[in-house]
Design a protein around this motif. Structure first.
Motif, PDB file in Angstrom:
ATOM      1  N   GLU A   1       2.780   5.659   6.759  1.00  0.00           N
ATOM      2  CA  GLU A   1       1.741   6.560   7.284  1.00  0.00           C
ATOM      3  C   GLU A   1       0.675   5.767   8.046  1.00  0.00           C
ATOM      4  O   GLU A   1       0.500   4.572   7.819  1.00  0.00           O
ATOM      5  N   ARG A   2      -0.051   6.476   8.904  1.00  0.00           N
ATOM      6  CA  ARG A   2      -1.179   5.865   9.616  1.00  0.00           C
ATOM      7  C   ARG A   2      -2.280   5.539   8.616  1.00  0.00           C
ATOM      8  O   ARG A   2      -2.332   6.087   7.522  1.00  0.00           O
ATOM      9  N   ALA A   3      -3.182   4.663   9.021  1.00  0.00           N
ATOM     10  CA  ALA A   3      -4.261   4.205   8.134  1.00  0.00           C
ATOM     11  C   ALA A   3      -5.134   5.366   7.658  1.00  0.00           C
ATOM     12  O   ALA A   3      -5.532   5.411   6.487  1.00  0.00           O
ATOM     13  N   ASP A   4      -5.432   6.325   8.530  1.00  0.00           N
ATOM     14  CA  ASP A   4      -6.280   7.440   8.120  1.00  0.00           C
ATOM     15  C   ASP A   4      -5.590   8.306   7.067  1.00  0.00           C
ATOM     16  O   ASP A   4      -6.235   8.828   6.164  1.00  0.00           O
ATOM     17  N   ARG A   5      -4.279   8.413   7.138  1.00  0.00           N
ATOM     18  CA  ARG A   5      -3.555   9.196   6.135  1.00  0.00           C
ATOM     19  C   ARG A   5      -3.460   8.448   4.811  1.00  0.00           C
ATOM     20  O   ARG A   5      -3.473   9.066   3.745  1.00  0.00           O
ATOM     21  N   VAL A   6      -3.371   7.132   4.868  1.00  0.00           N
ATOM     22  CA  VAL A   6      -3.385   6.332   3.647  1.00  0.00           C
ATOM     23  C   VAL A   6      -4.744   6.485   2.969  1.00  0.00           C
ATOM     24  O   VAL A   6      -4.831   6.685   1.752  1.00  0.00           O
ATOM     25  N   MET A   7      -5.811   6.426   3.762  1.00  0.00           N
ATOM     26  CA  MET A   7      -7.157   6.595   3.205  1.00  0.00           C
ATOM     27  C   MET A   7      -7.343   7.992   2.643  1.00  0.00           C
ATOM     28  O   MET A   7      -7.955   8.173   1.587  1.00  0.00           O
ATOM     29  N   ALA A   8      -6.832   8.999   3.332  1.00  0.00           N
ATOM     30  CA  ALA A   8      -6.951  10.376   2.850  1.00  0.00           C
ATOM     31  C   ALA A   8      -6.185  10.551   1.536  1.00  0.00           C
ATOM     32  O   ALA A   8      -6.657  11.241   0.625  1.00  0.00           O
TER      33      ALA A   8
END
Length: 100
Positions: free
Chosen positions: A72-79
């Motif tokens: 996943e993209r970084a923003d999705r990992v953070m989410a």
């Protein structure tokens, strides 16, 4: 062609973090009032307060690792990492602000 979801994703993540921060401050205020005796509070609340931190951290780490493992993209990992914390702060705010 430009993918506008890449512009929208950080804003949505920030919005989720802002909601969680507000709810966390409300939980802190409600728990402080309970510890001071201003509000009625369950006697197990201080223990629950400590135990849920470890549970949320473990769940957030696993969610982030699963998302990263899927590529996943970084923003999705953070989410994904934020979701367990947000779920707990929302539930705590609702539970602690109920009229008894």
């Amino acid at each position: 062609m430009m993918d506008f979801s890449t512009f929208r994703a950080p804003i949505l993540l920030w919005q989720q973090m802002a909601h969680m921060a507000f709810e966390a401050q409300m939980v802190i205020a409600l728990r402080t009032a309970g510890l001071m005796g201003v509000l009625d509070q369950d006697v197990a609340e201080p223990q629950r307060m400590v135990m849920e931190k470890a549970d949320a951290a473990t769940e957030a780490l696993h969610a982030a690792l699963r998302a990263a493992g899927r590529g996943e993209r970084a923003d999705r990992v953070m989410a994904a990492a934020l979701r367990p914390y947000r779920r707990r702060t929302r539930a705590n705010m609702r539970r602690l602000s109920r009229k008894t």
